[in-house]
Structures are given as C-alpha cells and as structure tokens.
Enzyme design. Structure first.
Site, PDB file in Angstrom:
ATOM      1  N   HIS A 185      12.486  25.828  41.541  1.00 53.44           N
ATOM      2  CA  HIS A 185      12.116  25.626  43.027  1.00 53.44           C
ATOM      3  C   HIS A 185      10.961  24.596  43.241  1.00 53.44           C
ATOM      4  CE1 HIS A 185      10.865  27.245  46.831  1.00 53.44           C
ATOM      5  NE2 HIS A 185       9.523  27.177  46.536  1.00 53.44           N
TER       6      HIS A 185
ATOM      7  N   ASP B  44       0.379  34.585  45.535  1.00 53.29           N
ATOM      8  CA  ASP B  44       1.737  34.115  45.495  1.00 53.29           C
ATOM      9  C   ASP B  44       1.713  33.040  44.614  1.00 53.29           C
ATOM     10  OD1 ASP B  44       4.233  34.293  45.796  1.00 53.29           O
ATOM     11  OD2 ASP B  44       4.419  32.994  47.750  1.00 53.29           O
TER      12      ASP B  44
ATOM     13  N   LYS C 256       3.102  31.134  56.505  1.00 54.23           N
ATOM     14  CA  LYS C 256       3.548  32.070  55.507  1.00 54.23           C
ATOM     15  C   LYS C 256       3.070  33.645  55.899  1.00 54.23           C
ATOM     16  CE  LYS C 256       4.950  29.776  52.086  1.00 54.23           C
ATOM     17  NZ  LYS C 256       6.193  30.043  51.162  1.00 54.23           N
TER      18      LYS C 256
ATOM     19  N   THR D 275       9.300  31.748  44.687  1.00 55.49           N
ATOM     20  CA  THR D 275      10.597  31.738  44.706  1.00 55.49           C
ATOM     21  C   THR D 275      11.434  31.722  43.364  1.00 55.49           C
ATOM     22  OG1 THR D 275      10.157  30.761  46.838  1.00 55.49           O
ATOM     23  CG2 THR D 275      12.613  30.532  46.048  1.00 55.49           C
TER      24      THR D 275
ATOM     25  N   ARG E 190       7.776  15.329  48.519  1.00 56.88           N
ATOM     26  CA  ARG E 190       7.317  14.232  47.925  1.00 56.88           C
ATOM     27  C   ARG E 190       8.476  13.498  46.917  1.00 56.88           C
ATOM     28  NH1 ARG E 190       3.955  18.551  47.289  1.00 56.88           N
ATOM     29  NH2 ARG E 190       5.048  18.629  45.245  1.00 56.88           N
TER      30      ARG E 190
ATOM     31  N   GLN F 288       4.702  25.064  58.317  1.00 54.90           N
ATOM     32  CA  GLN F 288       4.336  25.092  56.805  1.00 54.90           C
ATOM     33  C   GLN F 288       3.980  23.445  56.627  1.00 54.90           C
ATOM     34  OE1 GLN F 288       6.821  26.431  53.852  1.00 54.90           O
ATOM     35  NE2 GLN F 288       5.748  25.947  52.141  1.00 54.90           N
TER      36      GLN F 288
ATOM     37  N   GLU G  14      11.698  36.623  45.884  1.00 57.01           N
ATOM     38  CA  GLU G  14      10.575  36.751  44.787  1.00 57.01           C
ATOM     39  C   GLU G  14      10.690  38.087  44.254  1.00 57.01           C
ATOM     40  OE1 GLU G  14       6.780  35.311  45.767  1.00 57.01           O
ATOM     41  OE2 GLU G  14       7.611  33.663  47.223  1.00 57.01           O
TER      42      GLU G  14
ATOM     43  N   TYR H 275       3.992  30.109  42.023  1.00 57.29           N
ATOM     44  CA  TYR H 275       5.125  29.210  42.330  1.00 57.29           C
ATOM     45  C   TYR H 275       5.421  28.766  40.834  1.00 57.29           C
ATOM     46  CZ  TYR H 275       6.044  24.713  44.860  1.00 57.29           C
ATOM     47  OH  TYR H 275       6.598  23.715  45.346  1.00 57.29           O
TER      48      TYR H 275
HETATM   49 CA    CA Z   1       6.294  32.302  48.185  1.00 59.56          CA
END
Ligand code: CA
Length: 407
Positions: free
Chosen positions: A128, A121, A247, A343, A137, A234, A195, A123
């Site tokens: 996102h 996966d 996940k 995402t 953060r 998570q 996704e 990113y």
């Molecule tokens: Ca994902």
C-alpha cells in the site's frame, strides 16, 4: 469441542471463536454478549444465573454500555469468562437456562463495543505504501523512514462508528487538477480503506515503554476496520502534517471483538524485514495472523461485487511492533484505545485494499456486476468488508463491517 447449540458449519462465530460485543435487544438497554453461530450469549443473563460467580458484580459489569471496565480486569478474567461460556455451550445436553441466556443474533442491533479513547492509524503494508507513494510522489514512492519504523499518525476517535452506520460524503477544500486556487466542494473521491484494528486491553504508565516481546499482553482483540478517506481533500491538505479532514469524517468498525487468544491457531510469520529492525522492534516467532479479507461494493438496490481479496499476513509491521514503537517514547496507551493497521494491500492488483489503488488514482475504472463503473464511491454505494481465518475446518471469523455512502 462440541456444543448442544446448532451452529452452521460455515459460521464465523464458531465455538472456538467466542468474540465479545455489546448489543441492544430492542428495549434500549445495552448488554455485553458473546457471539455463537446465529445466537448471542447474553452475558448479563449468564452472570445472573451464576455462571461466573459473584452474580451482582458481573451482572452490573455486563449491563454497561461498553466493555472497557470488563476488559480492564485483565486477561485472567476475560479469558475465564470466555472459558466458562465455552464450557456452558459444551455441556452434554441443553441446559435449562439456555432460553434465558441466548438471544437471536439477527433480532438485535449491535452497538459500538468500546469507548475508544485514542485512535492511531498505522501505514504498515509495504504494498500500500509503495502504491500510494508512486501516485503521490512518482520519483520517491517509499520514503527513507518506512523500512525503519511503523509509520503512523494520531487519528480521531469521535467519528469511529459501528457496522451499519451511514457515512455522509464530506465537503472540504479541493485543488482541481492543474489549478492553483482550491475550491470548496463535496468530495468526488470518497474511498474505503481495508484495515484491521486492535483494542488495547492493558495500560502502560506514562514514561514506561512496552517491550516488543510483551506487547501482545496489551492487546485484547481485533476487529475489521474501514478507514473511509476523501482522496481529493487528503491530497490538498496532507502536506506537511499528514491526514486530517480527508480522514476524520468517519471510520467504521465491526461489532465483534475477536480475542487475540482465538487467533492462536492462525498465527504466521510476517514478511522478511530488511534492514533488520532495531533492537526495540526485534521479534521472534509467528507475530502475524493469517486472516483472509475481502471487500465488496454494493450499489443502491444492486448486488455485491467483490473488488478486493487480501490477507492480514501481508502486513510488513506486526501489531507487536506497532505497539512497541507507539510506546517507545513513553507514550501511554489506555484500555479501549484503538490501533489500526493501515490499508492492507497484497502483491497483486486484485488484492489492493483501496479504490485509489484498484483504480490507480482513477485511471483504471472498475466494472461492477451490474455493468456500472467506479473510480471512487458513488452515493448509495455500500462497502462491505469481511474477514475470517480458516484452517482444517476450524473457522474463526469477524463477521462484517458495512457502511453506506450518503449524499
Ligand atoms: Ca488508513
């Protein structure tokens, strides 16, 4: 192209699309198929009637429970099968073997179309990554590596399920807000992630990277993908090695694999990349896809509310770049591996591809059509993701991937 078969004008499965899947006609025997309108071309039956030549070879191939061996034959074969089906559907009149080959799409159950070996996966949406970064953060939303490489992690393939499979709310360790000691609990923050994913169609030997300009030769086709996520699990577990039990309790994919070739009219350039990517990630031309996406939530016994509209074109890193980066160290990909985008959020708040972003970490609840509110998913909620490309009356769609959260 004109077919003798009646295909609704708004069908995702137009004569230009012809995606591959595996269905169970009710007798427990899997068959490979191609979707067309409200029907399926039973590829085993088509093989038996001699449509592809080598009757016994193709019949046996299309009676397998997954498409891996077929895909592994390579694009010359898979494209030829698709073209033969297209020609057959465009004969001047209804052929005599139509009844033996066509199946009503609504009458069958779709199966997971490939045996997925490895699942990765990425990113790859900057919106996102920035949104999540701001929440997890606040002082440092986009980490320094993000614009240099397509960030990703190795996920788990065993829990990838096909459209319609229920998802059980997971239990795990959660650190309640303001506490220092975690508790064991069912997740209170089950979320979806909008996704897309692509299926690998060609292997590269261990030690041999795939050059970015050749990367698309290794992509068989695309599906819709929901990477279900338990945000509270998570949040506590992800430092320092990344996503794990938050996940891998379930990911859902749509059953029809749209071949990359069917998306040719809808290829577009991606966002401008700054800084310029390193040489091994540098591409030219239209490497993104213009695919409209939407996510709806349907409460138990209720009607759907669309909560997000996005588009694949927002992805910062393209599939070719993801694949080139994945193999740059010599890592080998195998036929049937699945690489997901991450995402896909767009620039506006109604285009955010997860409830984490849509409700901004639970601070801004959404109101559904029945008046109920959501920050995260409740038991009984179904999530439906749809995707389609549309241009000048030409439509190539993915159908949907649906899953219901169960206690
Ligand atoms: Ca994902």
């Amino acid at each position: 192209m004109k077919t003798w078969l009646s295909v609704p004008a708004d069908s995702d499965f137009s004569i230009q699309n012809l995606p591959f899947g595996v269905f169970d006609a009710g007798n427990g025997q899997p068959r490979a198929g191609i979707a067309i309108g409200n029907h399926i071309v039973n590829l085993a039956a088509a093989a038996e009637s001699g449509l592809f030549g080598k009757r016994r070879f193709f019949k046996k191939l299309f009676e397998q429970p997954v498409l891996n061996d077929f895909i592994a034959l390579g694009k010359p074969v898979t494209n030829r099968v698709r073209r033969k089906v297209q020609e057959w559907l465009c004969l001047p009149q209804t052929p005599e073997n139509a009844e033996a080959i066509l199946v009503e799409r609504g009458a069958v159950r779709m199966l997971l179309p490939v045996r997925i070996g490895d699942y990765t996966d990425f990113y790859s949406s900057i919106e996102h990554a920035t949104n999540v970064g701001k929440m997890f953060r606040p002082d440092n939303p986009l980490l320094p590596n993000w614009r240099w490489l397509p960030v990703g992690y190795h996920g788990r393939s065993s829990s990838i399920v096909v459209d319609g499979t229920p998802i059980r709310r997971p239990h795990g360790q959660i650190l309640p807000k303001g506490e220092e000691i975690p508790v064991f609990s069912s997740s209170r923050q089950v979320d979806f992630e909008l996704e897309m994913a692509f299926v690998i169609g060609k292997e590269n030997p261990l030690g041999q990277p795939v050059p970015v300009e050749k990367a698309e030769e290794y992509i068989f086709g695309l599906v819709l993908f929901n990477d279900w996520s338990a945000r509270d699990i998570q949040r506590w577990e992800y430092v320092p090695l990344g996503p794990f039990l938050g996940k891998n309790f379930g990911s859902s994919m749509s059953p029809w694999i749209v071949p990359l070739e069917a998306l040719k009219p809808f290829r577009v350039k991606g966002p401008k990349q700054n800084p310029a990517p390193m040489d091994y990630l540098r591409t030219t031309g239209a490497r993104n896809c213009d695919i409209e996406l939407e996510v709806a939530i349907q409460p138990e016994n209720g009607s759907e509310t669309v909560v997000c509209r996005s588009n694949t074109r927002y992805l910062y890193w393209s599939m070719a770049q993801q694949l080139a980066h994945h193999t740059v160290n010599g890592c080998n990909l195998r036929v049937g591996d699945l690489l997901a985008s991450g995402t896909i959020s767009g620039p506006t708040p109604d285009s955010f591809g997860s409830l984490l972003e849509l409700s901004w970490g639970g601070q801004k609840p959404l109101t559904l059509r029945d008046g109920s509110i959501r920050t995260f998913l409740l038991d009984g909620d179904s999530v439906v993701i749809r995707g389609w490309a549309n241009q000048d009356g030409l439509r190539v769609g993915f159908g949907a991937v649906r899953g219901k959260v169960e206690p």
